[in-house]
Design an enzyme around this catalytic site. Sequence first.
Site, PDB file in Angstrom:
ATOM      1  N   ARG A   1     -14.659   6.211  -8.175  1.00  0.00           N
ATOM      2  CA  ARG A   1     -15.735   5.921  -9.117  1.00  0.00           C
ATOM      3  C   ARG A   1     -16.842   5.203  -8.362  1.00  0.00           C
ATOM      4  O   ARG A   1     -16.579   4.382  -7.477  1.00  0.00           O
ATOM      5  CB  ARG A   1     -15.243   5.049 -10.286  1.00  0.00           C
ATOM      6  CG  ARG A   1     -14.406   5.794 -11.312  1.00  0.00           C
ATOM      7  CD  ARG A   1     -15.229   6.782 -12.125  1.00  0.00           C
ATOM      8  NE  ARG A   1     -14.472   7.415 -13.193  1.00  0.00           N
ATOM      9  CZ  ARG A   1     -13.830   8.560 -13.072  1.00  0.00           C
ATOM     10  NH1 ARG A   1     -13.836   9.202 -11.908  1.00  0.00           N
ATOM     11  NH2 ARG A   1     -13.192   9.082 -14.110  1.00  0.00           N
TER      12      ARG A   1
ATOM     13  N   GLU B   1     -24.844   8.308 -12.305  1.00  0.00           N
ATOM     14  CA  GLU B   1     -24.684   9.752 -12.124  1.00  0.00           C
ATOM     15  C   GLU B   1     -25.480  10.459 -13.217  1.00  0.00           C
ATOM     16  O   GLU B   1     -25.263  10.165 -14.391  1.00  0.00           O
ATOM     17  CB  GLU B   1     -23.208  10.155 -12.195  1.00  0.00           C
ATOM     18  CG  GLU B   1     -22.403   9.624 -11.034  1.00  0.00           C
ATOM     19  CD  GLU B   1     -20.943  10.090 -11.039  1.00  0.00           C
ATOM     20  OE1 GLU B   1     -20.545  10.827 -11.978  1.00  0.00           O
ATOM     21  OE2 GLU B   1     -20.210   9.712 -10.113  1.00  0.00           O
TER      22      GLU B   1
ATOM     23  N   HIS C   1     -20.260  14.813  -7.950  1.00  0.00           N
ATOM     24  CA  HIS C   1     -19.003  14.575  -8.677  1.00  0.00           C
ATOM     25  C   HIS C   1     -18.302  15.896  -9.015  1.00  0.00           C
ATOM     26  O   HIS C   1     -18.108  16.240 -10.184  1.00  0.00           O
ATOM     27  CB  HIS C   1     -19.252  13.765  -9.953  1.00  0.00           C
ATOM     28  CG  HIS C   1     -18.021  13.042 -10.430  1.00  0.00           C
ATOM     29  ND1 HIS C   1     -18.069  11.891 -11.169  1.00  0.00           N
ATOM     30  CD2 HIS C   1     -16.698  13.321 -10.271  1.00  0.00           C
ATOM     31  CE1 HIS C   1     -16.834  11.486 -11.448  1.00  0.00           C
ATOM     32  NE2 HIS C   1     -15.982  12.346 -10.919  1.00  0.00           N
TER      33      HIS C   1
END
Length: 328
Positions: free
Chosen positions: A245, A274, A293
Amino acid sequence: MRPVQLMKVFVTRRIPPEGRAVLARAADCEVEQWDSDEPIPNEELERGVAGAHGLLCLLSDRVDKRLLDVAGANLKVISTLSVGVDHLALDEIKKRGIRVGYTPDVLTDATAELAVSLLLSTCRRLPEAIEEVKNGGWTSWKPLWLCGYGLTHSTVGIIGLGRIGQAIARRLKPFGVQRFLYTGRQPRPEDAAEFQAEFVSTPELAAQSDFIVVACSLTPATKGLCNKDFFQKMKETAVFVNISRGEVVNQDDLYQALASGQIAAAGLDVTTPEPLPTNHPLLTLKNCVILPHIGSATHRTRNTMSLLAANNLLAGLRGEPMPSELKL
């Protein structure tokens, strides 16, 4: 005879077909889906979840006290299409007796493959090399041009030797890694035995590793774990990779470490926020490889995740055991 009241289900994004098909066949549910690949606006999320019995959400959907209040007393199940649950207000969810389903295990292999790909791309400077081919920088073979760092005889440190951490170590071992280190809440001798991995403190791992892969969960203890002090302890030739993360890393400190040559390179599949703004300083660095991601982004894995998330949701609504329930 009174008609059976259908349970209302709200799905916050367009999900892969296998999961969609399972929900479509659920005769006891009325399913509404935000039919887009883009994130649902807050007002639409609140409208959709109001009065819902079940919510199928993504890691980008913040399920906090306000949203739970909007949902109301009907909400019995939250099923997240993720293994991470840091986007869920778990204390508040537990207080309300809401069951939570998640998708562990099924994305382990895909995420480990991505971690190894990112590590190799970063340490062997593949994005730089590709760009040189495209922009005419490739003029001849040069002995020292685009040299990177190899895994043979190296020390690899893994922060978080859980399912994904072990899968990463398993894939890196055949590259000739000489030594594995790991850190976490506690030693895991049975899991570590396969790699003869040594449990060390976080500062020791930073100082001794040639490659560091962050694969831990985001918790209060790991938030900001990789900061200025951490990077200062790393070798100048070390490569840092984060697939966990974004908030585990202090990105300002990482930028300074990379820009000053304190560490050799970094590869990130997760950032804060993000998506990362296109004017972010990290994106100006050649020695920083950033992906959007995509750790679990294979067709098979995402389909399997959606199937598990849908089955978790339906089982919870029907009062049955979930295939993967988070114990609160």
